[in-house]
Design a protein around this motif. Structure first.
Motif, PDB file in Angstrom:
ATOM      1  N   HIS A 193      -8.648  -0.951 -13.836  1.00 24.79           N
ATOM      2  CA  HIS A 193      -8.492  -2.335 -13.165  1.00 24.79           C
ATOM      3  C   HIS A 193      -8.816  -3.400 -13.882  1.00 24.79           C
ATOM      4  CE1 HIS A 193     -10.004  -0.081  -9.180  1.00 24.79           C
ATOM      5  NE2 HIS A 193      -8.645   0.313  -9.655  1.00 24.79           N
ATOM      6  N   SER A 229      -4.855  -3.594 -11.578  1.00 26.34           N
ATOM      7  CA  SER A 229      -6.105  -4.234 -11.065  1.00 26.34           C
ATOM      8  C   SER A 229      -5.817  -3.683  -9.477  1.00 26.34           C
ATOM      9  CB  SER A 229      -6.113  -5.656 -11.137  1.00 26.34           C
ATOM     10  OG  SER A 229      -4.855  -6.525 -10.607  1.00 26.34           O
ATOM     11  N   HIS A 230      -4.755  -3.622  -8.831  1.00 19.11           N
ATOM     12  CA  HIS A 230      -4.574  -3.506  -7.453  1.00 19.11           C
ATOM     13  C   HIS A 230      -3.880  -2.098  -6.912  1.00 19.11           C
ATOM     14  CE1 HIS A 230      -5.415  -7.615  -6.842  1.00 19.11           C
ATOM     15  NE2 HIS A 230      -4.324  -7.955  -7.528  1.00 19.11           N
ATOM     16  N   ILE A 248      -5.772  -0.635  -3.957  1.00 16.58           N
ATOM     17  CA  ILE A 248      -5.994  -1.605  -2.691  1.00 16.58           C
ATOM     18  C   ILE A 248      -4.828  -1.340  -1.747  1.00 16.58           C
ATOM     19  CG2 ILE A 248      -6.151  -3.957  -1.977  1.00 16.58           C
ATOM     20  CD1 ILE A 248      -7.517  -4.766  -4.692  1.00 16.58           C
ATOM     21  N   LYS A 288      -2.083  -2.173   1.534  1.00 16.75           N
ATOM     22  CA  LYS A 288      -1.637  -3.032   2.078  1.00 16.75           C
ATOM     23  C   LYS A 288      -2.466  -3.477   3.322  1.00 16.75           C
ATOM     24  CE  LYS A 288       2.863  -2.378  -0.043  1.00 16.75           C
ATOM     25  NZ  LYS A 288       4.257  -2.018   0.066  1.00 16.75           N
TER      26      LYS A 288
END
Length: 646
Positions: free
Chosen positions: A194, A200-201, A204, A206
């Motif tokens: 990350h 980094s995403h 994560i 949507k």
């Protein structure tokens, strides 16, 4: 009809419907009809080995919304959430978490998780198909419903669940429900990954168009609910092949099965391997895994051939379970096209460590055209699998069926087929009798194997350009996750690589070899500096050279103990500065550094924190117009003379 049994999901919906009707006005609409729970093959369902959902058509929007209504989640405190799932219900998600089964039984990617097992780490990045937690049937204790409910309450109370949260969960509790604990997960490898903006995403999800309270609870532990259709989709042929393999591994009438999985790129070979291993670990203590894929290995950074003993389920993509194999050789490239003979010798060396006491799963490359198909024939003859899983997309016609007859009769890249052997045998008998054939070293006829053909049905199967993530990006993620082992496990902050203290290795303690190209001795240290190196162990001691580095004239096939980055070369003190997560007790066996064509990810050079001025090892003044400055173009798919039509 009064005695008709309802599945748990339908019963729960009916209970909720009654409560809504009691509170609503007389004109309130009737409860939605019970959703049909799709079932897979009866034999696998009976043994509890396979997921019931993947082989069936995806649910409709109405079914999905109904499924969302019956999920019961509560947040106990920061980073912890409890989820109640009736049998047959599932949660498909993106993110990462630690899962503990408190009551009942759930299945994730083919692996069954029950109470009294340790927590399992789940990794579901958007770069791969989403994971699904599914509640499955389990043997109920001989207790009344009231006693089972009291037992579940005591379990929640033991985990310090507040009273209001317990009441919310237990209000919907019915027989065959499962209760799981989800906790926020953070590992050194994911923290290090990350720290680079490109990744980094990666965990994560949507944002969903409609945000409900359930999503808030899941988000508190780092999860995002996804459409079930984004999860694992398996065809009937896949389920049938897995059932056949599970039966063969449990019977072992003719020894431990050797399963070879092959097919072109982007058809789901790695996904099939992980699912098969998880299914087998439900009933077997361990599985051996021989990874022959140089470009996308499962447990190691790219460029390796390895043999590993698998005892834990694989609940994430390769970069989430980088492990130390039982035997590994660093080949030094993501493809073996330029040196297939050394690749075959490497396979022989690693395969010799297999003791044939547990089932073996073999992962192969996606190079199955031209010379790649001929090399695959050689690999099959070398490893002699008992089962071959041939995965091919519906529109992929270039790969013939690898039946025992085809393997027996067709010439490989380095081996001859039955027709050539017969002609040579007749000539040998005419010249020197029966002994001439044995002295010539011809291979005996290949033993038969069982061929299981599988056709994947997920979108984009067989189209290499439609994958979620490019193969080079996946390789970078594997290297970064491997280097993430350098991060202290008890620290939340991430330490840049250039802030870590490297090992100092004298020139005369290790031998050097650049695998992929010829380098002049005067330039060898330039090649080593800022390179990804394999830390290897030669069987013989390295001869000392007081004047400079020790150079090997040939590429050895030897054990690789791990990898590292050469951070710098001190020519005055004659020292290499190497950064590696390999344990010190293993480093004392390292006496060889192999440099291949596997590059260090660009983000490591470009995102060096705290650097002022010019970034070390990075330049923008490179002219690709100079002859020889660009990448060489290789001529692929060249055929041997005996394969060329007259």
């Amino acid at each position: 009809m009064a005695n008709r049994r309802l599945n748990p999901a339908s019963l729960l919906r009916r209970q909720r419907s009654r409560r809504r009707r009691r509170k609503a006005a007389p004109q309130s609409p009737p409860a939605p009809p019970a959703k049909k729970v799709h079932r897979g093959p009866d034999a696998l369902q009976h043994r509890g080995l396979l997921s019931a959902r993947p082989s069936q058509p995806p649910p409709t929007d109405e079914e999905t919304s109904a499924e969302g209504e019956i999920l019961t989640t509560v947040e106990a405190k920061e980073g912890r959430a409890f989820l109640l799932l009736p049998q047959g219900q599932a949660l498909t998600f993106t993110g990462k978490c630690s899962l503990t089964c408190l009551y009942g039984s759930v299945r994730v990617f083919g692996f069954n998780i029950v109470p009294d097992q340790p927590p399992y780490h789940l990794f579901s990045p958007y770069s791969h198909c989403a994971l699904t937690i599914e509640a499955v049937a389990y043997k109920e204790p001989e207790k009344s419903g009231k006693e089972m409910k009291a037992e579940a309450k005591s379990i929640l109370r033991a985990h310090l669940v507040p009273r209001d949260a317990r009441c919310k969960l237990m209000k919907d509790f019915i027989p065959q429900c499962s209760i799981i604990l989800l906790e926020r997960l953070d590992t050194p490898a994911t923290r290090f990954l990350h720290s680079y903006s490109n990744f980094s995403h990666i965990f994560i999800a949507k944002k969903a168009p409609s945000f409900i309270p359930e999503d808030t609870v899941l988000a508190s532990v780092g999860l995002g609910k996804q459409d079930p259709r984004s999860g694992l989709l398996m065809s009937e042929s896949t389920l049938s092949a897995v059932e056949e393999l599970v039966q063969a591994c449990q019977d072992e009438d003719e020894g431990c099965p050797i399963v070879l999985v092959c097919g072109p790129k982007s058809v789901g070979k790695s996904t099939f391997n992980r699912y098969l291993i998880n299914i087998l670990l439900n009933s077997l203590p361990c599985i051996e895994f021989l990874d022959c894929d140089l470009g996308q290995p499962e447990f190691t950074p790219p460029g390796c051939v390895s043999l590993i003993n698998v005892t834990e389920p694989l609940l994430g993509p390769p970069f989430t379970h980088q492990r130390t194999p039982r035997k590994m050789v660093y080949f030094g490239a993501t493809s073996c096209e330029q040196d297939t003979e050394r690749y075959i010798d490497t396979l022989k060396y690693v395969f010799s460590a297999y003791e044939r006491d547990v089932p073996l799963v073999i992962n192969t490359m996606g190079w199955v055209k031209g010379a790649g198909l001929l090399l695959l024939i050689d690999i099959i003859r070398l490893l002699a699998p008992s089962h071959i899983i041939q995965i091919s997309a519906e529109d992929f016609r270039d790969m013939p069926q690898l039946s025992p007859e085809y393997i027996h009769c067709t010439a490989g890249l380095h081996t001859r087929g039955k027709a050539l052997l017969r002609r040579k045998s007749l000539k040998g008998m005419e010249d020197s009798g029966q002994q001439g054939l044995a002295q010539a070293g011809f291979h005996p006829p290949h033993p038969g194997h069982q061929l299981l053909c599988v056709q994947p049905e997920f979108p984009g199967a067989g189209n290499a350009g439609t994958g979620r993530t490019h193969s080079s990006v996946l390789r970078d993620m594997a290297i970064l996750a491997y280097l993430g082992q350098l991060q202290p496990p008890d620290m939340e902050s991430v330490f840049p690589l250039h802030s870590l203290i490297p090992y100092q290795v004298p020139f005369n303690a290790v031998a050097l070899r650049v695998i992929h190209t010829d380098v002049a001795p005067a330039h060898i240290l330039y090649s080593v500096n800022a390179s990804w190196v394999g830390l290897c162990q030669l069987p013989d001691q390295v001869s000392c050279n007081a004047d400079g580095p020790v150079l090997l004239t040939q590429t050895p096939i030897c054990n690789c103990l791990g990898f590292g980055i050469v951070r710098g070369v001190d020519t005055d003190k004659k020292l290499y500065h190497i950064l590696t997560p390999v344990a010190p007790q293993n480093l004392r066996f390292v006496n060889c550094l192999l440099i291949g064509s596997i590059p260090i990810p660009n983000c490591i050079f470009l995102n060096q924190v705290g650097i002022e001025g010019e970034i070390p090892y990075v330049t923008s003044e490179y002219n690709y117009d100079i002859s020889g400055a660009g990448k060489l173009k290789l001529k692929k798919h060249l055929k041997r003379r005996e394969h060329m039509q007259p």
